[in-house]
Design an enzyme around this catalytic site. Structure first.
Site, PDB file in Angstrom:
ATOM      1  N   GLN A   1       0.838  -1.198   0.000  1.00  0.00           N
ATOM      2  CA  GLN A   1       0.000   0.000   0.000  1.00  0.00           C
ATOM      3  C   GLN A   1       0.877   1.254   0.000  1.00  0.00           C
ATOM      4  O   GLN A   1       0.372   2.355  -0.224  1.00  0.00           O
ATOM      5  CB  GLN A   1      -0.886   0.033   1.246  1.00  0.00           C
ATOM      6  CG  GLN A   1      -1.847  -1.125   1.392  1.00  0.00           C
ATOM      7  CD  GLN A   1      -2.585  -1.055   2.708  1.00  0.00           C
ATOM      8  OE1 GLN A   1      -3.517  -0.267   2.867  1.00  0.00           O
ATOM      9  NE2 GLN A   1      -2.176  -1.854   3.656  1.00  0.00           N
TER      10      GLN A   1
ATOM     11  N   VAL B   1       3.727   4.055  -0.839  1.00  0.00           N
ATOM     12  CA  VAL B   1       4.148   4.763  -2.056  1.00  0.00           C
ATOM     13  C   VAL B   1       5.611   5.207  -1.939  1.00  0.00           C
ATOM     14  O   VAL B   1       6.121   5.898  -2.809  1.00  0.00           O
ATOM     15  CB  VAL B   1       3.224   5.986  -2.306  1.00  0.00           C
ATOM     16  CG1 VAL B   1       1.789   5.532  -2.509  1.00  0.00           C
ATOM     17  CG2 VAL B   1       3.301   6.995  -1.159  1.00  0.00           C
TER      18      VAL B   1
ATOM     19  N   HIS C   1      -1.087   1.479  -4.600  1.00  0.00           N
ATOM     20  CA  HIS C   1      -1.481   2.888  -4.458  1.00  0.00           C
ATOM     21  C   HIS C   1      -0.520   3.818  -5.185  1.00  0.00           C
ATOM     22  O   HIS C   1      -0.480   5.016  -4.913  1.00  0.00           O
ATOM     23  CB  HIS C   1      -1.561   3.269  -2.973  1.00  0.00           C
ATOM     24  CG  HIS C   1      -2.683   2.587  -2.265  1.00  0.00           C
ATOM     25  ND1 HIS C   1      -2.697   2.389  -0.915  1.00  0.00           N
ATOM     26  CD2 HIS C   1      -3.829   2.037  -2.738  1.00  0.00           C
ATOM     27  CE1 HIS C   1      -3.814   1.752  -0.573  1.00  0.00           C
ATOM     28  NE2 HIS C   1      -4.507   1.515  -1.649  1.00  0.00           N
TER      29      HIS C   1
ATOM     30  N   GLY D   1       2.271  -4.622   9.037  1.00  0.00           N
ATOM     31  CA  GLY D   1       2.223  -3.177   9.300  1.00  0.00           C
ATOM     32  C   GLY D   1       1.091  -2.434   8.645  1.00  0.00           C
ATOM     33  O   GLY D   1       1.290  -1.358   8.085  1.00  0.00           O
ATOM     34  N   THR D   2      -0.111  -3.011   8.727  1.00  0.00           N
ATOM     35  CA  THR D   2      -1.241  -2.246   8.202  1.00  0.00           C
ATOM     36  C   THR D   2      -2.386  -2.259   9.217  1.00  0.00           C
ATOM     37  O   THR D   2      -2.636  -3.250   9.883  1.00  0.00           O
ATOM     38  CB  THR D   2      -1.746  -2.784   6.844  1.00  0.00           C
ATOM     39  OG1 THR D   2      -2.827  -1.962   6.385  1.00  0.00           O
ATOM     40  CG2 THR D   2      -2.219  -4.226   6.924  1.00  0.00           C
TER      41      THR D   2
ATOM     42  N   ASN E   1       2.160  -7.057  13.453  1.00  0.00           N
ATOM     43  CA  ASN E   1       1.841  -5.681  13.808  1.00  0.00           C
ATOM     44  C   ASN E   1       2.237  -5.455  15.261  1.00  0.00           C
ATOM     45  O   ASN E   1       2.375  -6.399  16.016  1.00  0.00           O
ATOM     46  CB  ASN E   1       0.324  -5.436  13.613  1.00  0.00           C
ATOM     47  CG  ASN E   1      -0.029  -3.971  13.477  1.00  0.00           C
ATOM     48  OD1 ASN E   1       0.431  -3.143  14.248  1.00  0.00           O
ATOM     49  ND2 ASN E   1      -0.828  -3.637  12.472  1.00  0.00           N
TER      50      ASN E   1
HETATM   51  C1  BV8 Z   1     -11.366   2.840  -4.097  1.00  0.00           C
HETATM   52  C2  BV8 Z   1      -1.771   6.851  -1.472  1.00  0.00           C
HETATM   53  C3  BV8 Z   1     -13.206   2.624  -5.595  1.00  0.00           C
HETATM   54  C4  BV8 Z   1      -1.850   8.338  -1.284  1.00  0.00           C
HETATM   55  C5  BV8 Z   1      -3.552   5.941  -0.064  1.00  0.00           C
HETATM   56  C6  BV8 Z   1     -15.004  -0.125   0.694  1.00  0.00           C
HETATM   57  C7  BV8 Z   1     -14.594  -0.617  -0.546  1.00  0.00           C
HETATM   58  C8  BV8 Z   1     -13.907   0.195  -1.437  1.00  0.00           C
HETATM   59  C9  BV8 Z   1     -13.595   1.521  -1.086  1.00  0.00           C
HETATM   60  C10 BV8 Z   1     -13.998   2.001   0.140  1.00  0.00           C
HETATM   61  C11 BV8 Z   1     -14.696   1.183   1.029  1.00  0.00           C
HETATM   62  N1  BV8 Z   1     -14.963   1.933   2.122  1.00  0.00           N
HETATM   63  C12 BV8 Z   1     -14.440   3.166   1.972  1.00  0.00           C
HETATM   64  C13 BV8 Z   1     -13.866   3.248   0.773  1.00  0.00           C
HETATM   65  C14 BV8 Z   1     -13.199   4.441   0.248  1.00  0.00           C
HETATM   66  C15 BV8 Z   1     -11.722   4.511   0.629  1.00  0.00           C
HETATM   67  C16 BV8 Z   1     -11.406   4.000   1.988  1.00  0.00           C
HETATM   68  O1  BV8 Z   1     -11.001   2.838   2.156  1.00  0.00           O
HETATM   69  N2  BV8 Z   1     -11.543   4.850   2.989  1.00  0.00           N
HETATM   70  C17 BV8 Z   1     -11.176   4.463   4.342  1.00  0.00           C
HETATM   71  C18 BV8 Z   1     -10.482   5.623   5.036  1.00  0.00           C
HETATM   72  C19 BV8 Z   1     -12.456   4.025   5.045  1.00  0.00           C
HETATM   73  N3  BV8 Z   1     -10.951   3.788  -0.360  1.00  0.00           N
HETATM   74  C20 BV8 Z   1     -10.619   4.415  -1.505  1.00  0.00           C
HETATM   75  O2  BV8 Z   1     -10.974   5.533  -1.797  1.00  0.00           O
HETATM   76  C21 BV8 Z   1      -9.752   3.626  -2.476  1.00  0.00           C
HETATM   77  N4  BV8 Z   1     -10.348   3.652  -3.773  1.00  0.00           N
HETATM   78  O3  BV8 Z   1     -11.811   2.049  -3.333  1.00  0.00           O
HETATM   79  O4  BV8 Z   1     -11.880   3.043  -5.390  1.00  0.00           O
HETATM   80  C22 BV8 Z   1     -14.039   3.762  -5.088  1.00  0.00           C
HETATM   81  C23 BV8 Z   1     -14.069   4.921  -5.830  1.00  0.00           C
HETATM   82  C24 BV8 Z   1     -14.900   5.972  -5.391  1.00  0.00           C
HETATM   83  C25 BV8 Z   1     -15.668   5.851  -4.215  1.00  0.00           C
HETATM   84  C26 BV8 Z   1     -15.589   4.680  -3.447  1.00  0.00           C
HETATM   85  C27 BV8 Z   1     -14.791   3.619  -3.895  1.00  0.00           C
HETATM   86  C28 BV8 Z   1      -8.382   4.250  -2.615  1.00  0.00           C
HETATM   87  C29 BV8 Z   1      -7.632   4.173  -1.325  1.00  0.00           C
HETATM   88  C30 BV8 Z   1      -6.162   4.587  -1.565  1.00  0.00           C
HETATM   89  C31 BV8 Z   1      -5.874   5.872  -0.816  1.00  0.00           C
HETATM   90  N5  BV8 Z   1      -4.447   6.207  -0.948  1.00  0.00           N
HETATM   91  N6  BV8 Z   1      -2.236   6.185  -0.241  1.00  0.00           N
HETATM   92  C32 BV8 Z   1      -0.785   8.848  -0.365  1.00  0.00           C
HETATM   93  O5  BV8 Z   1      -0.010   8.043   0.204  1.00  0.00           O
HETATM   94  O6  BV8 Z   1      -0.695  10.078  -0.236  1.00  0.00           O
HETATM   95  S1  BV8 Z   1      -4.049   5.191   1.353  1.00  0.00           S
HETATM   96  C33 BV8 Z   1      -2.867   5.407   2.520  1.00  0.00           C
HETATM   97  O7  BV8 Z   1      -3.478   5.149   3.760  1.00  0.00           O
HETATM   98  C34 BV8 Z   1      -1.760   4.392   2.429  1.00  0.00           C
HETATM   99  O8  BV8 Z   1      -1.361   4.108   1.132  1.00  0.00           O
HETATM  100  C35 BV8 Z   1      -2.318   3.199   3.132  1.00  0.00           C
HETATM  101  O9  BV8 Z   1      -2.986   2.353   2.262  1.00  0.00           O
HETATM  102  C36 BV8 Z   1      -3.310   3.834   4.049  1.00  0.00           C
HETATM  103  C37 BV8 Z   1      -2.764   3.772   5.433  1.00  0.00           C
HETATM  104  O10 BV8 Z   1      -2.977   2.485   5.829  1.00  0.00           O
HETATM  105  P1  BV8 Z   1      -1.808   1.687   6.523  1.00  0.00           P
HETATM  106  O11 BV8 Z   1      -0.762   1.407   5.530  1.00  0.00           O
HETATM  107  O12 BV8 Z   1      -2.453   0.556   7.200  1.00  0.00           O
HETATM  108  O13 BV8 Z   1      -1.171   2.708   7.560  1.00  0.00           O
HETATM  109  P2  BV8 Z   1      -1.738   3.118   9.012  1.00  0.00           P
HETATM  110  O14 BV8 Z   1      -0.926   4.262   9.504  1.00  0.00           O
HETATM  111  O15 BV8 Z   1      -3.220   3.232   8.939  1.00  0.00           O
HETATM  112  O16 BV8 Z   1      -1.398   1.845   9.903  1.00  0.00           O
HETATM  113  C38 BV8 Z   1      -0.049   1.518  10.180  1.00  0.00           C
HETATM  114  C39 BV8 Z   1      -0.082   0.198  10.927  1.00  0.00           C
HETATM  115  O17 BV8 Z   1       1.263  -0.209  11.181  1.00  0.00           O
HETATM  116  C40 BV8 Z   1      -0.769   0.293  12.267  1.00  0.00           C
HETATM  117  O18 BV8 Z   1      -1.638  -0.817  12.421  1.00  0.00           O
HETATM  118  C41 BV8 Z   1       0.378   0.218  13.282  1.00  0.00           C
HETATM  119  O19 BV8 Z   1      -0.008  -0.461  14.464  1.00  0.00           O
HETATM  120  C42 BV8 Z   1       1.383  -0.599  12.536  1.00  0.00           C
HETATM  121  N7  BV8 Z   1       2.786  -0.357  12.891  1.00  0.00           N
HETATM  122  C43 BV8 Z   1       3.362   0.803  13.295  1.00  0.00           C
HETATM  123  N8  BV8 Z   1       4.687   0.594  13.477  1.00  0.00           N
HETATM  124  C44 BV8 Z   1       4.942  -0.698  13.167  1.00  0.00           C
HETATM  125  C45 BV8 Z   1       3.732  -1.313  12.785  1.00  0.00           C
HETATM  126  N9  BV8 Z   1       3.656  -2.608  12.405  1.00  0.00           N
HETATM  127  C46 BV8 Z   1       4.801  -3.320  12.399  1.00  0.00           C
HETATM  128  N10 BV8 Z   1       6.002  -2.796  12.749  1.00  0.00           N
HETATM  129  C47 BV8 Z   1       6.110  -1.496  13.138  1.00  0.00           C
HETATM  130  N11 BV8 Z   1       7.311  -0.994  13.498  1.00  0.00           N
END
Ligand code: BV8
Length: 248
Positions: free
Chosen positions: A97, A99, A115, A188-189, A214
């Site tokens: 995921q 970039v 992504h 890590g997601t 995680n």
């Molecule tokens: C889409 C690029 C069709 C940009 C990013 C259901 C189905 C389909 C879509 C949706 C749905 N429900 C809602 C949606 C819409 C939306 C969505 O999911 N919204 C969420 C907020 C509810 N999805 C979309 O819009 C996607 N498109 O589905 O198209 C569509 C079209 C129109 C309308 C509806 C649907 C596109 C999503 C892509 C967005 N772009 N990135 C940029 O980077 O600037 S997303 C961005 O956030 C990242 O790329 C990544 O994917 C996401 C963050 O997630 P994580 O990677 O999990 O990071 P996070 O910080 O959240 O978590 C980190 C984890 O690591 C934690 O758990 C932590 O505990 C852990 N951690 C920390 N340290 C460590 C560790 N683990 C291990 N070791 C460590 N040391």
């Protein structure tokens, strides 16, 4: 020491699904952690096509800031472990995921950047896309670079924004890999962003064992076959060595 008894006896095809947490030990801020990227902004403010058309300068400045930050980061032991796995098991892939490009800088080649890449720029219609910033040199284009081919069309960061569909080829490849792997390793997601958050479930429903790594439990760990609690840089290398020992 983790007991790897849950692993299949023979493993050749692994799909690694990585999120921002795999880059946390490289000091790339995660999205939702206490130092998260979204801390000062909401996703809707910056990582959406609406934000870009409303305020392209702000969005480009945010990406330029992130690029300058990431260019100072190095791949960590988890990225190197993924590259080692990919080289040892030729049918294995990384679906990320992220970039930030750190998997590639660690030497991995079979990567699906679902992504997109912060090192790319493209036109809205994806007709023109290219790498525009060499992370090694750190050089960067002027803000809001114009498209040479279509001078009146602004180029935008080559990432997938919220509300934008994922490129079909990447999405189809990721789903196919989850359906046909011998093992799915999630690293890590938070499992909050779809459709990527649904990939481990696709593996699970296809009878593929799922491991979640995680520092804290997530929805994915609630259904994974095994949850390894710990930082990716510590948990992934020994798991990769155990997988390689069971391959071929
Ligand atoms: C889409 C690029 C069709 C940009 C990013 C259901 C189905 C389909 C879509 C949706 C749905 N429900 C809602 C949606 C819409 C939306 C969505 O999911 N919204 C969420 C907020 C509810 N999805 C979309 O819009 C996607 N498109 O589905 O198209 C569509 C079209 C129109 C309308 C509806 C649907 C596109 C999503 C892509 C967005 N772009 N990135 C940029 O980077 O600037 S997303 C961005 O956030 C990242 O790329 C990544 O994917 C996401 C963050 O997630 P994580 O990677 O999990 O990071 P996070 O910080 O959240 O978590 C980190 C984890 O690591 C934690 O758990 C932590 O505990 C852990 N951690 C920390 N340290 C460590 C560790 N683990 C291990 N070791 C460590 N040391």
């Amino acid at each position: 020491m983790t007991d790897f008894g849950f692993l299949p006896s023979k493993i050749d095809r692994v799909v690694v699904l990585s999120g921002a947490g795999i880059s946390a030990e490289s000091h790339v801020p995660t999205f939702r952690g206490e130092d998260g990227l979204w801390k000062n902004y909401r996703a809707e403010q910056l990582a959406t096509p609406e934000a870009f058309s409303a305020n392209p300068e702000l969005v480009w400045e945010w990406y330029a800031w992130r690029r300058s930050l990431i260019s100072k980061c190095e791949p960590n032991a988890a990225h190197h472990a993924c590259a080692k796995l990919e080289k040892a098991l030729p049918e294995s892939w990384i679906v990320t995921q992220n970039v930030d490009g750190l998997h590639r800088r660690a030497g991995a080649e079979k990567i699906v950047e679902i992504h997109g890449s912060i090192w790319k720029i493209r036109t809205m219609d994806r007709r023109e896309e290219r790498f525009d910033w060499d992370p090694e040199t750190g050089s960067t284009p002027e803000l809001i670079p114009w498209s040479e081919a279509q001078p009146r069309r602004m180029l935008r960061p080559g990432v997938v924004w919220f509300g934008e569909s994922l490129p079909e080829d990447g999405l189809d490849k990721a789903v196919e890999l989850c359906r046909t792997a011998d093992l799915c390793v999630v690293v890590g997601t938070s499992g909050l962003v779809f459709p990527a958050a649904g990939f481990p479930e696709i593996a699970k429903h296809a009878g593929v064992p799922v491991i979640d790594i995680n520092v804290q439990p997530t929805n994915i760990s609630s259904y994974a076959d095994a949850f390894i609690k710990g930082p990716a840089g510590e948990a992934l290398p020994p798991l990769v060595d155990e997988i390689i020992a069971r391959s071929g």
